[in-house]
Scaffold this motif. Sequence first.
Motif, short mmCIF file in Angstrom:
data_model
loop_
_atom_site.label_atom_id
_atom_site.label_comp_id
_atom_site.label_asym_id
_atom_site.label_seq_id
_atom_site.Cartn_x
_atom_site.Cartn_y
_atom_site.Cartn_z
N LYS A 1 0.84 -1.19 0.00
CA LYS A 1 0.00 0.00 0.00
C LYS A 1 0.88 1.25 0.00
N VAL A 2 0.67 2.12 -0.98
CA VAL A 2 1.40 3.37 -1.03
C VAL A 2 0.62 4.39 -0.21
N ASP A 3 1.34 5.31 0.43
CA ASP A 3 0.69 6.26 1.34
C ASP A 3 -0.38 7.10 0.65
N ALA A 4 -0.12 7.50 -0.59
CA ALA A 4 -1.12 8.28 -1.33
C ALA A 4 -0.97 8.01 -2.82
N ALA A 5 -2.06 8.18 -3.53
CA ALA A 5 -2.04 7.99 -4.99
C ALA A 5 -3.01 8.98 -5.62
N ILE A 6 -2.61 9.53 -6.74
CA ILE A 6 -3.47 10.45 -7.47
C ILE A 6 -3.77 9.84 -8.83
N LYS A 7 -5.05 9.68 -9.09
CA LYS A 7 -5.46 9.12 -10.38
C LYS A 7 -5.58 10.24 -11.40
N THR A 8 -4.83 10.14 -12.47
CA THR A 8 -4.87 11.14 -13.55
C THR A 8 -5.27 10.44 -14.84
N GLY A 9 -5.54 11.21 -15.86
CA GLY A 9 -5.89 10.64 -17.14
C GLY A 9 -4.77 9.82 -17.74
N ALA A 10 -3.53 10.09 -17.29
CA ALA A 10 -2.37 9.38 -17.83
C ALA A 10 -1.99 8.16 -17.01
N GLY A 11 -2.61 8.01 -15.82
CA GLY A 11 -2.27 6.88 -14.96
C GLY A 11 -2.25 7.27 -13.50
N ILE A 12 -1.92 6.34 -12.64
CA ILE A 12 -1.90 6.57 -11.19
C ILE A 12 -0.52 7.05 -10.77
N LEU A 13 -0.47 8.16 -10.03
CA LEU A 13 0.80 8.70 -9.51
C LEU A 13 0.96 8.29 -8.06
N PRO A 14 1.90 7.38 -7.75
CA PRO A 14 2.14 6.97 -6.36
C PRO A 14 2.98 8.02 -5.62
N ILE A 15 2.60 8.28 -4.36
CA ILE A 15 3.36 9.21 -3.51
C ILE A 15 3.64 8.53 -2.18
N ASP A 16 4.90 8.29 -1.90
CA ASP A 16 5.28 7.62 -0.65
C ASP A 16 5.79 8.66 0.34
#
Length: 204
Positions: A18-33
């Motif tokens: 599980k990644v701490d945060a993720a942002i779903k964009t039109g280009a894909g999911i951006l993981p943020i640890d």
Amino acid sequence: MFPKNSFHLQFGFKSGAKVDAAIKTGAGILPIDSKFPMENFQKMVKAKDKQEGKLHKKALVKDVKKHIKDISKKYILPDEDTLDFALMYIPSEAVYYEIVNLPELMNYARDSRVYPVSPSTLYSHLQTILLSFEGEKSESRSKRVFAILRGIQKDYSKLDDNLSVLNRHLTNAFNQMSNAQSSLTSLGQKISSTQTLSSGDKDK
């Protein structure tokens, strides 16, 4: 900035990670640890001598490299619709500044497609990433993002240096003004004393 309901905390992958945060964009999911190894940085700062500081700095580099490797392996998963890079959130500006000024770590991060961000730079980095998706081909996106964000880092470093210089100048100016004010006050007192003496002579 991003579409509604696009931000997710503790985003899970098929592996169970599980990644701490993720942002779903039109280009894909951006993981943020947001997890970060701080222990050796704190020891480095508190070191009693240069030799001890170097040892803890070496340990810090090792810790950060391992963390970067873990982020790259666990969260950059194009097969699960992630982008081909992730953000490593560093919770301290001082630690961030130390990391981005170590070419060894920055080169390793770039090669691992993991990019460090700080509390003050996260928002601008996200804006840059979002803008970079517009009109960009997927195969060149990652390179362009790193190039732009690298420029942001250089500007951040320059601004930090400039503010330090400005702060020194302002401090010097303040001290000079204080000295001048003290001299002026002393001179005023002497002039007043002279006038008092003159008045006394006339009275006689």
